[in-house]
Write an enzyme that holds these catalytic residues in place. Sequence first.
Site, PDB file in Angstrom:
ATOM      1  N   ARG A  46      55.884   9.683 -32.278  1.00 36.44           N
ATOM      2  CA  ARG A  46      54.523   8.917 -31.962  1.00 36.44           C
ATOM      3  C   ARG A  46      53.816   8.663 -33.199  1.00 36.44           C
ATOM      4  NH1 ARG A  46      50.784  11.835 -30.710  1.00 36.44           N
ATOM      5  NH2 ARG A  46      51.790  13.190 -29.311  1.00 36.44           N
ATOM      6  N   TYR A  98      43.510 -15.657 -23.494  1.00 38.72           N
ATOM      7  CA  TYR A  98      44.770 -15.064 -22.799  1.00 38.72           C
ATOM      8  C   TYR A  98      44.509 -14.133 -21.622  1.00 38.72           C
ATOM      9  CZ  TYR A  98      48.914 -12.246 -21.895  1.00 38.72           C
ATOM     10  OH  TYR A  98      50.087 -11.981 -21.198  1.00 38.72           O
ATOM     11  N   ASP A 170      43.403 -13.079 -32.743  1.00 37.04           N
ATOM     12  CA  ASP A 170      44.610 -13.105 -31.954  1.00 37.04           C
ATOM     13  C   ASP A 170      45.583 -14.351 -32.660  1.00 37.04           C
ATOM     14  OD1 ASP A 170      46.759 -13.442 -30.445  1.00 37.04           O
ATOM     15  OD2 ASP A 170      45.601 -12.880 -28.460  1.00 37.04           O
ATOM     16  N   LYS A 195      56.237 -12.575 -28.632  1.00 37.72           N
ATOM     17  CA  LYS A 195      56.145 -14.109 -28.677  1.00 37.72           C
ATOM     18  C   LYS A 195      57.016 -14.603 -29.810  1.00 37.72           C
ATOM     19  CE  LYS A 195      53.625 -13.318 -24.942  1.00 37.72           C
ATOM     20  NZ  LYS A 195      52.384 -13.583 -25.086  1.00 37.72           N
TER      21      LYS A 195
HETATM   22  C1  LIG Z   1      51.159 -12.781 -24.583  1.00 37.42           C
HETATM   23  C2  LIG Z   1      49.843 -12.624 -25.134  1.00 37.42           C
HETATM   24  C3  LIG Z   1      49.191 -11.557 -25.164  1.00 37.42           C
HETATM   25  C4  LIG Z   1      49.737 -10.199 -24.758  1.00 37.42           C
HETATM   26  O1  LIG Z   1      50.859  -9.755 -25.238  1.00 37.42           O
HETATM   27  P1  LIG Z   1      51.807  -8.846 -24.434  1.00 37.42           P
HETATM   28  O2  LIG Z   1      52.963  -8.426 -25.463  1.00 37.42           O
HETATM   29  O3  LIG Z   1      52.489  -9.610 -23.294  1.00 37.42           O
HETATM   30  O4  LIG Z   1      51.097  -7.571 -24.082  1.00 37.42           O
HETATM   31  C5  LIG Z   1      47.912 -11.504 -25.987  1.00 37.42           C
HETATM   32  N1  LIG Z   1      47.534 -12.696 -26.506  1.00 37.42           N
HETATM   33  C6  LIG Z   1      48.298 -13.915 -26.445  1.00 37.42           C
HETATM   34  C7  LIG Z   1      47.624 -15.163 -27.037  1.00 37.42           C
HETATM   35  C8  LIG Z   1      49.506 -14.174 -25.856  1.00 37.42           C
HETATM   36  O5  LIG Z   1      50.087 -14.928 -25.788  1.00 37.42           O
END
Ligand SMILES: *Cc1c(COP(=O)(O)O)cnc(C)c1O
Length: 379
Positions: A46, A98, A170, A195
């Site tokens: 962890r 998001y 982000d 992504k």
């Molecule tokens: C998918 C996404 C998230 C969240 O990520 P997860 O891996 O699904 O928890 C946060 N911000 C953006 C812009 C996203 O596309």
Amino acid sequence: MKFNTKTIHGGQQHDPAYGSVMPPIYQTSTYAQSTPGGHKGYEYSRTHNPTRSALENALASIENGSYGLAFGSGLAAIDAVLKLLEPGDEVVSTNDLYGGSYRLFTSIYKNFGIKFHFIGMENAEQIEDYINENTKLIWVETPTNPLMNIIDIKTTAKIAKRRNVLLAVDNTFATPYLQQPLDLGADIVMHSATKYIGGHSDLVMGGLVVKDQDLAKRLYFIQNASGAVCGPQDSFLALRGIKTLHVRMQRHCENGKAVAEYLANHPKIEKVYWPGFESHPNHNIAKSQMKDFGGMVSFVTKGNNYNEAIKIVENLKIFTLAESLGGVESLAGHPASMTHASIPKAEREKTGVVDALIRLSVGIEDEADLITDLKQAIG
Ligand SMILES: *Cc1c(COP(=O)(O)O)cnc(C)c1O
């Protein structure tokens, strides 16, 4: 080292045990000690795992940061950032956000006494109006989902510094191939590595990168104390993804441009959202802070007909109708019935998420096949 070299070598070393070129998947929870506390830098997975460390170093390298942290999902990474806060603190966040981030902020952290201001950030100077002595964090997403708004990171960072507030960006949609928020003055970069970083729709993962050592220490403490880490197998997959990030992104951008331009000239299309158009309200900011315009394109058909939009996404053959984005394969989504279905119609229409809005994650297939697919689906 330049970016295209960093994706392959940044923060990496051959494994010291046998010289394996790819980092081994250290599928272990614990590490042998010769005497209590006598270990080789790893005690419990962890806290640290060598495969995860290799990934964290790679993330830090490609974002031009000093410290990387990997989590079990993008939301787990955001959750760790919010745990820097205390009851009474305030956050200024973009309003076109998001959905999962919005849910985490308003359904969980609001209950812990944190106040959120969701505002339009097209004009970054306005952000300062919402900052007071309790403000501790500015949360920015750019380009935004699904309307591709662009927020000026440099101007926002200047305001954040002046008012002694942390700025987190982000960077999921842009990736460090297109924009490097730490270089523009941000304190924290966040990724849903699910992504583009992973890039193959085969894992769920999150990441953070920072420059400041003290901030890194606080985040590592939270990562270990809360425990939302990713496993070694997923760390390996994400590392493999990063090695082709620059080549994939280049093609995503080329195909995204072709698709955006095709749609913009289609007689049945009312509006196309893509920051590469000169008509995009913040096109000049996109041009100055991004290397290219990415593979995400949203569009609205004329007449704003819900059923017609549903038919288009059902008719697509190469684009798969699915949530998520950033994989090598093209995906299509219908925000009004999928990602944004939980938001009341009047509310979502105010921000532009209308019934006929379709969001495309343009993959790296052959451009001609993607255009042909859109042509037959739209009719
Ligand atoms: C998918 C996404 C998230 C969240 O990520 P997860 O891996 O699904 O928890 C946060 N911000 C953006 C812009 C996203 O596309």
